[in-house]
Motif scaffolding. Sequence first.
Motif, PDB file in Angstrom:
ATOM      1  N   ALA A  13       0.828  -1.203   0.000  1.00 21.34           N
ATOM      2  CA  ALA A  13       0.000   0.000   0.000  1.00 21.34           C
ATOM      3  C   ALA A  13       0.866   1.259   0.000  1.00 21.34           C
ATOM      4  CB  ALA A  13      -0.932  -0.009   1.214  1.00 21.34           C
ATOM      5  N   VAL A  14       1.917   1.248   0.798  1.00 26.99           N
ATOM      6  CA  VAL A  14       2.808   2.404   0.860  1.00 26.99           C
ATOM      7  C   VAL A  14       3.476   2.641  -0.484  1.00 26.99           C
ATOM      8  CG1 VAL A  14       4.961   3.269   1.864  1.00 26.99           C
ATOM      9  CG2 VAL A  14       3.231   2.255   3.325  1.00 26.99           C
ATOM     10  N   LEU A  15       3.866   1.588  -1.123  1.00 27.23           N
ATOM     11  CA  LEU A  15       4.600   1.720  -2.368  1.00 27.23           C
ATOM     12  C   LEU A  15       3.689   1.819  -3.581  1.00 27.23           C
ATOM     13  CD1 LEU A  15       7.356  -0.779  -1.388  1.00 27.23           C
ATOM     14  CD2 LEU A  15       7.620   1.684  -1.617  1.00 27.23           C
ATOM     15  N   GLY A  16       2.382   1.837  -3.369  1.00 19.02           N
ATOM     16  CA  GLY A  16       1.448   2.010  -4.458  1.00 19.02           C
ATOM     17  C   GLY A  16       1.392   0.827  -5.402  1.00 19.02           C
ATOM     18  N   SER A  29      15.214   8.316  -4.411  1.00 22.45           N
ATOM     19  CA  SER A  29      15.120   9.263  -5.509  1.00 22.45           C
ATOM     20  C   SER A  29      14.410  10.537  -5.035  1.00 22.45           C
ATOM     21  CB  SER A  29      14.337   8.642  -6.674  1.00 22.45           C
ATOM     22  OG  SER A  29      14.004   9.621  -7.621  1.00 22.45           O
ATOM     23  N   PRO A  30      15.081  11.693  -5.097  1.00 24.05           N
ATOM     24  CA  PRO A  30      14.445  12.934  -4.637  1.00 24.05           C
ATOM     25  C   PRO A  30      13.160  13.258  -5.397  1.00 24.05           C
ATOM     26  CG  PRO A  30      16.803  13.261  -4.882  1.00 24.05           C
ATOM     27  CD  PRO A  30      16.482  11.909  -5.473  1.00 24.05           C
ATOM     28  N   GLU A  31      13.084  12.855  -6.657  1.00 20.97           N
ATOM     29  CA  GLU A  31      11.889  13.120  -7.454  1.00 20.97           C
ATOM     30  C   GLU A  31      10.671  12.387  -6.907  1.00 20.97           C
ATOM     31  OE1 GLU A  31      15.388  13.054 -10.389  1.00 20.97           O
ATOM     32  OE2 GLU A  31      14.760  11.934  -8.642  1.00 20.97           O
ATOM     33  N   GLU A  32      10.891  11.276  -6.211  1.00 21.41           N
ATOM     34  CA  GLU A  32       9.795  10.464  -5.691  1.00 21.41           C
ATOM     35  C   GLU A  32       9.577  10.637  -4.191  1.00 21.41           C
ATOM     36  OE1 GLU A  32      10.741   6.484  -6.871  1.00 21.41           O
ATOM     37  OE2 GLU A  32      10.850   7.033  -8.990  1.00 21.41           O
ATOM     38  N   MET A  34       8.291  13.073  -2.191  1.00 23.57           N
ATOM     39  CA  MET A  34       6.988  13.528  -1.713  1.00 23.57           C
ATOM     40  C   MET A  34       5.913  12.464  -1.893  1.00 23.57           C
ATOM     41  SD  MET A  34       7.430  16.340  -0.207  1.00 23.57           S
ATOM     42  CE  MET A  34       5.718  16.714   0.098  1.00 23.57           C
ATOM     43  N   ASP A  35       5.897  11.794  -3.034  1.00 22.32           N
ATOM     44  CA  ASP A  35       4.905  10.738  -3.262  1.00 22.32           C
ATOM     45  C   ASP A  35       5.075   9.599  -2.259  1.00 22.32           C
ATOM     46  OD1 ASP A  35       3.728  12.074  -5.373  1.00 22.32           O
ATOM     47  OD2 ASP A  35       4.885  11.002  -6.895  1.00 22.32           O
ATOM     48  N   PHE A  36       6.324   9.186  -2.056  1.00 22.15           N
ATOM     49  CA  PHE A  36       6.583   8.110  -1.108  1.00 22.15           C
ATOM     50  C   PHE A  36       6.129   8.511   0.301  1.00 22.15           C
ATOM     51  CE2 PHE A  36       9.220   6.266   2.205  1.00 22.15           C
ATOM     52  CZ  PHE A  36       8.929   4.920   2.028  1.00 22.15           C
ATOM     53  N   MET A  37       6.516   9.704   0.738  1.00 20.19           N
ATOM     54  CA  MET A  37       6.173  10.140   2.091  1.00 20.19           C
ATOM     55  C   MET A  37       4.667  10.289   2.267  1.00 20.19           C
ATOM     56  SD  MET A  37       8.506  10.172   4.215  1.00 20.19           S
ATOM     57  CE  MET A  37      10.225   9.759   4.105  1.00 20.19           C
TER      58      MET A  37
END
Length: 122
Positions: A13-16, A29-32, A34-37
């Motif tokens: 669920a966390v990792l979509g 990856s800095p690009e990801e 915000m989505d991860f958090m």
Amino acid sequence: MGMRDQQHVIAQAVLGKNANQGVSKWDGSPEEYMDFMTRFRSVVINNPTFADDTSQLEQLKMCLKGQALAAVELIDDSMAGNFEAAMRQLQESFGRRKVLERRLMHEMTNLKFRLQNNTNHS
């Protein structure tokens, strides 16, 4: 459902990811970031099952790999306050605007170099 199965479902669920796609862990990856958090907060931090630092930190580490895991893997799971320390470490390492800017500039420089090389070899 056993604890291991429950942890796998949480990580998915966390990792979509759904069960059929498998679980790929966040590598820092800095690009990801915000989505991860955002996913991690909604699935783990807001889940009363993981109300204590120890279980939250364990869940966090299960969802990380590579540089992200290296940034927090030596933080002791059992000490109070260490979950927040791990979250701060990830923020400092991968979530700051300057980190993302440096990463994007590096990628742009590499792209420019590759384009110049392709043009010179044509």
